[in-house]
Design an enzyme around this catalytic site. Structure first.
Site, PDB file in Angstrom:
ATOM      1  N   HIS A  53       0.828  -1.215   0.000  1.00 18.64           N
ATOM      2  CA  HIS A  53       0.000   0.000   0.000  1.00 18.64           C
ATOM      3  C   HIS A  53       0.859   1.262   0.000  1.00 18.64           C
ATOM      4  O   HIS A  53       0.446   2.295  -0.521  1.00 18.64           O
ATOM      5  CB  HIS A  53      -0.954   0.000   1.200  1.00 18.64           C
ATOM      6  CG  HIS A  53      -2.169  -0.838   0.980  1.00 18.64           C
ATOM      7  ND1 HIS A  53      -3.456  -0.377   1.205  1.00 18.64           N
ATOM      8  CD2 HIS A  53      -2.304  -2.115   0.535  1.00 18.64           C
ATOM      9  CE1 HIS A  53      -4.324  -1.351   0.910  1.00 18.64           C
ATOM     10  NE2 HIS A  53      -3.642  -2.409   0.508  1.00 18.64           N
ATOM     11  N   VAL A  57       1.050   3.793  -3.869  1.00 19.13           N
ATOM     12  CA  VAL A  57       0.564   5.175  -3.795  1.00 19.13           C
ATOM     13  C   VAL A  57       1.754   6.102  -3.574  1.00 19.13           C
ATOM     14  O   VAL A  57       2.362   6.077  -2.514  1.00 19.13           O
ATOM     15  CB  VAL A  57      -0.459   5.336  -2.648  1.00 19.13           C
ATOM     16  CG1 VAL A  57      -0.987   6.755  -2.602  1.00 19.13           C
ATOM     17  CG2 VAL A  57      -1.600   4.336  -2.800  1.00 19.13           C
ATOM     18  N   THR A 184      -1.692 -15.687  -0.296  1.00 17.93           N
ATOM     19  CA  THR A 184      -1.507 -17.021   0.285  1.00 17.93           C
ATOM     20  C   THR A 184      -1.455 -16.922   1.823  1.00 17.93           C
ATOM     21  O   THR A 184      -1.568 -17.916   2.522  1.00 17.93           O
ATOM     22  CB  THR A 184      -0.234 -17.694  -0.253  1.00 17.93           C
ATOM     23  OG1 THR A 184      -0.133 -19.004   0.297  1.00 17.93           O
ATOM     24  CG2 THR A 184       1.025 -16.915   0.098  1.00 17.93           C
ATOM     25  N   ASP A 237       3.067 -20.095   0.612  1.00 20.30           N
ATOM     26  CA  ASP A 237       3.330 -21.163  -0.347  1.00 20.30           C
ATOM     27  C   ASP A 237       2.509 -20.915  -1.612  1.00 20.30           C
ATOM     28  O   ASP A 237       2.010 -19.818  -1.821  1.00 20.30           O
ATOM     29  CB  ASP A 237       3.023 -22.535   0.275  1.00 20.30           C
ATOM     30  CG  ASP A 237       1.590 -22.638   0.800  1.00 20.30           C
ATOM     31  OD1 ASP A 237       0.725 -21.824   0.378  1.00 20.30           O
ATOM     32  OD2 ASP A 237       1.308 -23.530   1.620  1.00 20.30           O
TER      33      ASP A 237
END
Length: 330
Positions: A53, A57, A184, A237
């Protein structure tokens, strides 16, 4: 991380940036991160997300760490809707204190610490280890709410939109699928996927999964979360891709990667070959970590990660430009 290191580095970044000024930097962070993740494994995904994030930006400049302006946080990056669920700010600040105590105030930027932390979050949950290029400086301003919304991909977007958005940032389809593989680990809150359940069920979602999710989220805005990866939620994984092949992706932006012809074969290749996924993931992380970075005399090295240095703290704004004989004051 060998292949990633063959990628060209942005001018000002280096694999050995703190070798002489803060040689124990990465061991200080790794040692503490081991304790953090052992205590709360959910923070691994949160800290990886924080780096993502930040970079998407305004570049990897630590701007997402900044608190709102003096006039109030109405238009701040941190309080924009996609960032309201971010956590782990306290971990970054604690690590900054530890690093600055060891190497001196103004020694290492908050944005570099955030990048190393993201890597350690991956490694400590079973993912690939890799070298992080360092030398970022911290930004002096945060992005507006609108800029934040415009630059962070939404969980509702189809692959077509995702690929178009990421292409503007120089990421191709393989990069997009590899980056999505960060799911994941971590969780999704009900409002980010319940439109796939109500009022009618999304045909691309496994029926058993849909029924389970309806139990977790009996209404569209239930305040609850579910794991993004059903098979091994706290392990980094390739099982997320196996989920997608079984119609068990949680978000629209996840499952559509397997529905869309342009990305389906990439999902399949990662599902059957974890080594390939890890290789491509490392590449895209190193690439992402160099987006619009500030280096050299740009920006500053913050003394506290959530606020920019005040003007009277000249000492932290004095930087040595390797190309000049004299010290420059910003």
């Amino acid at each position: 991380g060998l292949e990633a290191q063959q990628q060209p580095l942005v001018k000002g970044l280096s694999w050995k940036y703190y070798e002489s000024s803060c040689p124990k930097l990465e061991s200080i962070i790794r040692k503490q991160m081991e304790k953090v993740i052992k205590k709360d494994v959910g923070l691994a995904a949160a800290l990886l997300r924080l780096h993502f994030h930040d970079c998407f930006v305004q570049g990897c400049d630590g701007s997402v760490l900044l608190d709102g302006s003096a006039s109030g946080p109405v238009d701040s990056e941190k309080t924009a809707p996609p960032n309201l669920s971010l956590r782990g700010f306290d971990v970054i600040e604690d690590l900054r204190r530890r690093v600055h105590k060891q190497c001196g105030a103004g020694s290492v930027s908050c944005s570099d610490i955030t990048a190393i932390v993201a890597r350690d979050a991956i490694v400590l949950t079973g993912g690939p280890d890799y070298s992080v290029p360092l030398g970022r400086r911290d930004g002096l301003t945060f992005a507006t709410r609108n800029a934040t919304l415009a630059n962070l991909p939404s969980p509702f977007v189809p692959t077509d939109t995702l690929l178009t958005t990421l292409a503007t940032k120089n990421f191709d389809a393989t990069d997009a699928v590899a980056l999505s593989g960060a799911h994941t680990i971590g969780v999704a809150n009900c409002p980010s996927f319940t439109r796939r359940l109500y009022p009618t069920q999304d045909a691309t979602m496994d029926k058993t999964l849909a029924n389970t999710l309806k139990g977790v989220c009996p209404t569209q805005n239930t305040n609850a979360t579910t794991f993004l990866d059903l098979r091994s939620p706290n392990v980094f994984d390739n099982k997320y891709f196996v989920d997608l092949m079984n119609k068990q992706g949680i978000l629209t932006s996840d499952q559509d990667l397997y529905t869309d012809k342009r990305t389906r074969s990439i999902v399949t290749s990662f599902a059957v070959n974890q080594t390939l996924f890890f290789e491509k993931f490392v590449n895209v992380m190193v690439k992402m970590g160099q987006m619009q970075v500030l280096t050299g005399t740009q920006g500053e090295i913050r003394n506290t990660c959530n606020k920019r240095n005040s003007n009277d703290l000249v000492i932290s704004n004095v930087v040595k430009d390797p190309n000049m004989d004299s010290v420059q004051t910003l």
